[in-house]
Design an enzyme around this catalytic site. Structure first.
Site, mmCIF file in Angstrom:
data_model
loop_
_atom_site.group_PDB
_atom_site.id
_atom_site.type_symbol
_atom_site.label_atom_id
_atom_site.label_comp_id
_atom_site.label_asym_id
_atom_site.label_seq_id
_atom_site.Cartn_x
_atom_site.Cartn_y
_atom_site.Cartn_z
ATOM 1 N N TYR A 57 0.813 -1.023 0.175
ATOM 2 C CA TYR A 57 -0.406 -0.031 0.000
ATOM 3 C C TYR A 57 0.769 0.886 -0.193
ATOM 4 O O TYR A 57 1.714 1.341 1.031
ATOM 5 C CB TYR A 57 -0.740 0.089 1.517
ATOM 6 C CG TYR A 57 -2.552 -0.812 0.587
ATOM 7 C CD1 TYR A 57 -3.153 0.728 0.228
ATOM 8 C CD2 TYR A 57 -3.163 -1.433 1.161
ATOM 9 C CE1 TYR A 57 -4.196 0.517 -0.510
ATOM 10 C CE2 TYR A 57 -4.470 -1.295 1.048
ATOM 11 C CZ TYR A 57 -5.122 -0.488 0.135
ATOM 12 O OH TYR A 57 -6.273 -0.354 -0.204
ATOM 13 N N GLU A 59 -0.069 4.811 -0.882
ATOM 14 C CA GLU A 59 -0.950 6.294 -1.419
ATOM 15 C C GLU A 59 -0.040 7.154 -0.859
ATOM 16 O O GLU A 59 0.560 7.362 -0.295
ATOM 17 C CB GLU A 59 -2.321 6.005 0.142
ATOM 18 C CG GLU A 59 -3.750 5.231 -0.952
ATOM 19 C CD GLU A 59 -4.400 4.536 0.525
ATOM 20 O OE1 GLU A 59 -4.384 3.974 1.380
ATOM 21 O OE2 GLU A 59 -5.694 4.787 0.272
ATOM 22 N N ASP A 208 -6.324 14.376 -25.104
ATOM 23 C CA ASP A 208 -6.019 13.068 -25.358
ATOM 24 C C ASP A 208 -5.405 11.796 -26.076
ATOM 25 O O ASP A 208 -6.181 11.589 -26.666
ATOM 26 C CB ASP A 208 -7.502 12.555 -25.597
ATOM 27 C CG ASP A 208 -7.885 10.858 -24.456
ATOM 28 O OD1 ASP A 208 -7.257 10.229 -24.185
ATOM 29 O OD2 ASP A 208 -8.571 11.080 -23.926
ATOM 30 N N ARG A 248 -1.833 -2.217 -19.312
ATOM 31 C CA ARG A 248 -2.659 -1.575 -18.610
ATOM 32 C C ARG A 248 -2.754 -0.454 -18.384
ATOM 33 O O ARG A 248 -2.430 -0.127 -16.512
ATOM 34 C CB ARG A 248 -3.902 -2.481 -18.488
ATOM 35 C CG ARG A 248 -4.170 -4.096 -19.716
ATOM 36 C CD ARG A 248 -5.696 -4.355 -19.820
ATOM 37 N NE ARG A 248 -6.332 -2.606 -20.719
ATOM 38 C CZ ARG A 248 -6.750 -3.806 -21.332
ATOM 39 N NH1 ARG A 248 -5.560 -4.196 -21.755
ATOM 40 N NH2 ARG A 248 -6.978 -2.729 -21.622
#
Ligand code: DSN
Length: 432
Positions: A57, A59, A208, A248
């Site tokens: 983890y 964050e 984009d 991905r």
């Protein structure tokens, strides 16, 4: 030589899932992958995705985490950020978006207030769901106004982004942001005239680059952050798994001044813990894309798309905008066979082992579920080392399967030729 069985633990602990993965592996190596947004990641990218980094983890951002034990993860994420900035000559990078849609959502969260006006390309003329579709968060939270392409003309010079329309709409609606970039547009988009319009009305520009990020890295598509005519886009969002050939995921680039806003929008604004195993794989892909052979690969992607386009024209298909200067072809089926919809064509080609997707063409009389078009792309098969000769063969196989679609034996004979062709061009993960 085919790969060793690297999934022996999945095989022994979960044979049901293992057999599904093997079926998909078989599908990928015995059919032609012509979906413009797909590619084959390298073994190194796939290995990095499957590492112990998935257990952590983290964050926050490097040196600003909310959990302990992130010394190594900080190095991994910083490496990805540094490589990405260098690859696109950008001042700021965020590598945490889980997908292109998240990258776009984070950019909007950073740049806009709810209800703000944005100009973007219509979905049915090449845009994306996150460019303001009413069924997407973007269309529900912001006031999107759509622009499109010019009409088709016989010499192929039409179906280009309608800059005059963008100008007219920008003057009328005074948007805060103009979004350019598309998912089904075969031509290069020049950021310069859009920048000029944005400056005139006081808007920001977001490019984009989900589809074309790899082409930009490979030097065959202009970098939207650095328009030749001066300042480019303020923000560039993209996915890492299409032409860029990584895992991905998504990423965002910008100038230094927007960096803190974008970081805050990704976390804590939108996402929780970053996928550091995927970020490690992004770092691998960014390194691969910086190598000289990635330039050669990108050139071949475009050459192959142009060869496939030429063959399709010779087989009687009309191509939107008359051809392509990218990795992507948008094929209008109506000149080939007015009765043939994109839906039926996609299903027939699936049976023949040719994987592509149906797509609306500009001003399509058919619905998005049925469509009059097919979209093809060459990034994946170029990764498998296919060249111009194979593209000619593929174009004729597509035409044969569609022309004789009522005859199962003929469709099956195309399928056999596809198996034969793909056996000489395995994906990288199947090689030594
Ligand atoms: N799914 C992508 C594509 O195929 O273009 C867009 O999100």
């Amino acid at each position: 030589m085919l790969q060793d069985n690297t999934l022996r633990h999945v095989q022994s602990s979960d044979p049901e899932l293992y057999s599904m993965i093997e079926r998909e592996r078989e599908r990928q190596r015995t059919t032609l992958q012509l979906i413009a947004s797909e590619n084959f990641a390298s073994k190194a990218v796939m290995e990095a995705t499957g590492t112990v980094l998935t257990n952590k983890y983290s964050e926050g951002y490097p040196k600003k985490r909310y959990y302990g034990g992130n010394q190594v993860v900080d190095d991994v994420e910083q490496l990805a950020i540094d490589r990405l900035k260098s690859l696109f000559s950008a001042e700021f990078a965020n590598v945490q978006p889980h997908a292109g849609a998240n990258a776009n959502a984070a950019a909007y969260l950073a740049l806009l207030e709810t209800g703000d006006t944005v100009l973007a390309m219509r979905l049915d003329q090449g845009g994306h769901l996150t460019h303001g579709s009413p069924v997407n968060f973007s269309g529900r939270l912001y006031n999107f106004i759509s622009y499109g392409v010019t009409s088709a003309v016989p010499d192929g010079s039409g179906e280009r982004i309608d800059i005059e329309q963008i100008h007219k709409l920008a003057v009328e609606h005074r948007p805060k942001l103009i979004v350019i970039g598309a998912t089904a547009y075969p031509r290069v988009i020049d950021v310069a005239p859009v920048r000029e319009i944005a400056d005139e009305v006081g808007a920001m520009v977001m490019f984009d680059a989900a589809h074309v990020a790899g082409l930009i890295a490979g030097g065959v598509y202009p970098n939207p952050l650095h328009s030749r005519a001066g300042k480019g886009a303020d923000v560039m969002t993209f996915t890492t798994h299409k032409t860029l050939r990584g895992p991905r995921g998504g990423a965002i680039l910008a100038g230094l001044e927007l960096g803190p806003k974008i970081d805050k929008a990704v976390f804590p604004g939108l996402q929780g813990g970053p996928l550091e195993n995927t970020i490690a794989a992004k770092a691998v892909a960014f390194k691969e894309a910086a190598q000289p052979d990635f330039k050669g690969y990108s050139r071949k992607v475009v050459q192959n798309a142009q060869a496939l386009a030429q063959e399709l024209i010779e087989q009687g298909f009309r191509l939107v905008s008359g051809g392509t200067d990218t990795h992507l072809i948008l094929c209008d089926l109506r000149t080939f066979d007015a009765e043939l919809s994109g839906k039926e064509a996609q299903e027939v080609l699936d049976k023949a082992g040719i994987t592509c997707n149906r797509n609306q063409i500009p001003f399509d009389p058919r619905s998005p579920f049925v469509t009059s078009g097919l979209r093809f792309g060459t990034p994946a098969m170029t990764t498998c080392d296919m060249g111009v000769a194979e593209m000619k063969t593929i174009g004729s196989l597509i035409a044969r399967a569609l022309r004789f679609r009522a005859d199962e034996v003929k469709v099956e004979s195309v399928r056999k030729e596809v198996v034969e062709l793909t056996s000489s061009f395995p994906p990288p993960a199947e090689k030594d």
